[in-house]
Design a protein around this motif. Structure first.
Motif, PDB file in Angstrom:
ATOM      1  N   ILE A  89     -14.500  24.543  45.978  1.00 44.27           N
ATOM      2  CA  ILE A  89     -13.537  25.640  45.922  1.00 44.27           C
ATOM      3  C   ILE A  89     -12.450  25.305  44.894  1.00 44.27           C
ATOM      4  CG2 ILE A  89     -11.910  27.067  47.205  1.00 44.27           C
ATOM      5  CD1 ILE A  89     -13.402  26.323  49.736  1.00 44.27           C
ATOM      6  N   PRO A  90     -12.390  26.051  43.779  1.00 47.66           N
ATOM      7  CA  PRO A  90     -11.330  25.773  42.798  1.00 47.66           C
ATOM      8  C   PRO A  90      -9.952  25.988  43.408  1.00 47.66           C
ATOM      9  CG  PRO A  90     -13.041  27.185  41.857  1.00 47.66           C
ATOM     10  CD  PRO A  90     -13.294  27.121  43.329  1.00 47.66           C
ATOM     11  N   LEU A  91      -9.001  25.155  42.995  1.00 51.26           N
ATOM     12  CA  LEU A  91      -7.635  25.309  43.469  1.00 51.26           C
ATOM     13  C   LEU A  91      -6.995  26.579  42.914  1.00 51.26           C
ATOM     14  CD1 LEU A  91      -6.294  21.658  43.107  1.00 51.26           C
ATOM     15  CD2 LEU A  91      -6.812  22.860  45.225  1.00 51.26           C
ATOM     16  N   ASP A  92      -6.178  27.174  43.725  1.00 48.53           N
ATOM     17  CA  ASP A  92      -5.435  28.364  43.310  1.00 48.53           C
ATOM     18  C   ASP A  92      -4.136  27.905  42.663  1.00 48.53           C
ATOM     19  OD1 ASP A  92      -4.353  30.833  42.961  1.00 48.53           O
ATOM     20  OD2 ASP A  92      -3.919  31.202  45.066  1.00 48.53           O
ATOM     21  N   LEU A  93      -4.204  27.657  41.359  1.00 48.98           N
ATOM     22  CA  LEU A  93      -3.068  27.138  40.607  1.00 48.98           C
ATOM     23  C   LEU A  93      -2.779  28.048  39.421  1.00 48.98           C
ATOM     24  CD1 LEU A  93      -3.967  23.334  40.599  1.00 48.98           C
ATOM     25  CD2 LEU A  93      -2.036  24.385  41.777  1.00 48.98           C
ATOM     26  N   PRO A  94      -1.570  27.974  38.867  1.00 50.13           N
ATOM     27  CA  PRO A  94      -1.239  28.799  37.693  1.00 50.13           C
ATOM     28  C   PRO A  94      -2.177  28.504  36.527  1.00 50.13           C
ATOM     29  CG  PRO A  94       0.737  27.817  38.629  1.00 50.13           C
ATOM     30  CD  PRO A  94      -0.422  27.165  39.313  1.00 50.13           C
ATOM     31  N   ASP A 145      -1.594  27.919  33.560  1.00 51.45           N
ATOM     32  CA  ASP A 145      -1.142  26.905  32.616  1.00 51.45           C
ATOM     33  C   ASP A 145      -1.327  25.496  33.154  1.00 51.45           C
ATOM     34  OD1 ASP A 145       0.796  27.067  34.567  1.00 51.45           O
ATOM     35  OD2 ASP A 145       2.498  27.029  33.185  1.00 51.45           O
ATOM     36  N   ASP A 146      -1.817  25.367  34.385  1.00 54.14           N
ATOM     37  CA  ASP A 146      -2.094  24.052  34.959  1.00 54.14           C
ATOM     38  C   ASP A 146      -3.517  23.649  34.575  1.00 54.14           C
ATOM     39  OD1 ASP A 146      -1.025  22.221  37.553  1.00 54.14           O
ATOM     40  OD2 ASP A 146      -3.182  22.183  37.189  1.00 54.14           O
ATOM     41  N   LEU A 147      -3.723  22.357  34.274  1.00 52.58           N
ATOM     42  CA  LEU A 147      -5.051  21.911  33.855  1.00 52.58           C
ATOM     43  C   LEU A 147      -6.111  22.167  34.917  1.00 52.58           C
ATOM     44  CD1 LEU A 147      -4.487  18.583  31.876  1.00 52.58           C
ATOM     45  CD2 LEU A 147      -4.847  20.883  31.017  1.00 52.58           C
ATOM     46  N   TYR A 148      -5.717  22.173  36.204  1.00 57.52           N
ATOM     47  CA  TYR A 148      -6.673  22.438  37.271  1.00 57.52           C
ATOM     48  C   TYR A 148      -6.700  23.919  37.665  1.00 57.52           C
ATOM     49  CZ  TYR A 148      -7.058  17.411  37.583  1.00 57.52           C
ATOM     50  OH  TYR A 148      -7.273  16.083  37.292  1.00 57.52           O
ATOM     51  N   GLY A 149      -5.978  24.737  36.912  1.00 51.46           N
ATOM     52  CA  GLY A 149      -6.041  26.171  37.107  1.00 51.46           C
ATOM     53  C   GLY A 149      -6.763  26.872  35.967  1.00 51.46           C
ATOM     54  N   LYS A 150      -7.101  26.117  34.919  1.00 49.42           N
ATOM     55  CA  LYS A 150      -7.745  26.689  33.739  1.00 49.42           C
ATOM     56  C   LYS A 150      -9.264  26.700  33.891  1.00 49.42           C
ATOM     57  CE  LYS A 150      -4.259  25.160  30.383  1.00 49.42           C
ATOM     58  NZ  LYS A 150      -4.029  24.338  29.177  1.00 49.42           N
ATOM     59  N   SER A 151      -9.909  27.481  33.027  1.00 53.66           N
ATOM     60  CA  SER A 151     -11.354  27.445  32.869  1.00 53.66           C
ATOM     61  C   SER A 151     -11.681  26.756  31.555  1.00 53.66           C
ATOM     62  CB  SER A 151     -11.951  28.863  32.882  1.00 53.66           C
ATOM     63  OG  SER A 151     -11.780  29.470  34.144  1.00 53.66           O
ATOM     64  N   TYR A 152     -12.789  25.991  31.540  1.00 56.62           N
ATOM     65  CA  TYR A 152     -13.160  25.190  30.377  1.00 56.62           C
ATOM     66  C   TYR A 152     -14.515  25.651  29.854  1.00 56.62           C
ATOM     67  CZ  TYR A 152      -9.206  22.453  31.852  1.00 56.62           C
ATOM     68  OH  TYR A 152      -7.934  22.070  32.203  1.00 56.62           O
ATOM     69  N   THR A 153     -14.535  26.085  28.605  1.00 57.62           N
ATOM     70  CA  THR A 153     -15.729  26.700  28.029  1.00 57.62           C
ATOM     71  C   THR A 153     -16.758  25.643  27.648  1.00 57.62           C
ATOM     72  OG1 THR A 153     -14.438  28.554  27.167  1.00 57.62           O
ATOM     73  CG2 THR A 153     -16.585  28.163  26.160  1.00 57.62           C
ATOM     74  N   PHE A 154     -18.018  25.849  28.100  1.00 58.14           N
ATOM     75  CA  PHE A 154     -19.109  24.971  27.686  1.00 58.14           C
ATOM     76  C   PHE A 154     -20.191  25.726  26.918  1.00 58.14           C
ATOM     77  CE2 PHE A 154     -20.557  26.444  31.892  1.00 58.14           C
ATOM     78  CZ  PHE A 154     -21.861  26.832  31.618  1.00 58.14           C
ATOM     79  N   LEU A 155     -20.086  27.057  26.860  1.00 58.56           N
ATOM     80  CA  LEU A 155     -21.114  27.855  26.188  1.00 58.56           C
ATOM     81  C   LEU A 155     -20.442  28.983  25.419  1.00 58.56           C
ATOM     82  CD1 LEU A 155     -24.248  28.405  25.959  1.00 58.56           C
ATOM     83  CD2 LEU A 155     -23.937  30.029  27.840  1.00 58.56           C
ATOM     84  N   THR A 156     -20.763  29.088  24.135  1.00 57.72           N
ATOM     85  CA  THR A 156     -20.212  30.158  23.315  1.00 57.72           C
ATOM     86  C   THR A 156     -21.212  31.299  23.208  1.00 57.72           C
ATOM     87  OG1 THR A 156     -21.040  29.085  21.313  1.00 57.72           O
ATOM     88  CG2 THR A 156     -18.787  28.580  21.983  1.00 57.72           C
TER      89      THR A 156
END
Length: 291
Positions: A118-123, A125-136
């Protein structure tokens, strides 16, 4: 150093009452997030298409549907138009989730859950609230020609994956989306059918069953499997069999499958796309295992 500081913070907690304990746990989690937020590492992804037949032909495979055997030959005109793929990452030591209304993380205890589902519910701008792209995004049209191999034989590695800088932790979720999946194939069973499949824009959330660590010293890319063969396999839903190939065998040739034609077959394909660990999966990922 970060670990020593975190341990020091934990040792100062008195846990004097039940009411205070939740606040103290929240402080511990926030401190863990703060120290982990200062570290990121570069991690790549292998998005791999395969047919699980242990041979060098990923464009030809055999499936059993009911008591019948079908030979499938995927044509070179087949392509996938990907939109994007992203990860959400959780802290490595996460115990429970929090919800926040500001970047200062001034929110209350929420609920317990496993460290990686379960992803954390964070802002954002927080590193654990962002999504990280692996596929363009992009249209990949040569997916029937193998360019790699794994334990099941030949496979195709999509070339439009990318390396992403992610915070230390574990993969909580992968999301993958596409603009269109276009498949042309010949299916031979009782007779030979010429089949065209048009699957429009869609997405799939892929949930890990094990801990996939993002850590210093990690060896190898994260693996995500995309199986065309599994897209056509039989499934059991609420005790009843659902069979794409057996249903297909009763159709008049040629067969065009889309949201406006042969809708019964289209519905089965959409269900197979969304089923857990069928068409999309993290390979060899079992509960309690770290990969």
């Amino acid at each position: 150093m970060a670990l020593i500081l975190c341990l020091g913070l934990v040792s100062q907690c008195t846990f004097g009452s039940v009411g205070d304990r939740e606040e103290e746990k929240l402080v511990i989690l926030q401190n863990l997030i703060f120290f982990n937020n200062n570290q990121t590492i570069a991690v790549g992804t292998n998005l791999r298409s395969y047919d699980d037949q242990a041979d060098n032909n990923i464009d030809q495979f055999t499936l059993t549907s009911g008591v019948n055997t079908f030979n499938i030959a995927v044509q070179t005109s087949t392509y996938t138009n990907w939109e994007t793929g992203t990860y959400r990452i959780n802290p490595p030591n996460q115990i429970f989730g929090i919800s926040t209304s500001s970047s200062e993380r001034s929110a209350a205890f929420a609920k317990t859950h496993t460290p990686y589902t379960i992803p954390l519910d964070l802002p954002s701008d927080d590193l654990y609230g962002k999504s990280y792209t692996f596929l363009t995004g992009g249209t990949i049209s040569n997916i029937t020609q193998f360019n790699s191999a794994n334990r099941t034989g030949a496979s195709f590695l999509y070339p439009n994956t990318r390396v992403s800088n992610m915070p230390l932790g574990v993969v909580a979720l992968a999301n993958i989306s596409w603009e269109e999946i276009y498949i042309q194939m010949n299916v031979t069973g009782f007779t030979t059918k010429t089949v065209t499949i048009l699957l429009p824009q869609g997405s799939k959330a892929i949930t890990p069953k094990c801990k996939i660590p993002i850590k210093n010293g990690r060896s190898g890319n994260i693996e995500i499997l995309f199986s065309l063969a599994s897209l056509f396999q039989d499934r059991t839903v609420s005790g009843s069999p659902v069979s794409f190939l057996t249903t297909l065998s009763g159709k008049t040739d040629p067969v065009v499958i889309s949201k406006v034609s042969n809708v019964d077959l289209y519905t089965i394909l959409q269900q197979n796309l969304q089923a857990e660990d069928i068409t999309f999966s993290f390979p060899g990922c079992f509960p309690g295992v770290e990969r």
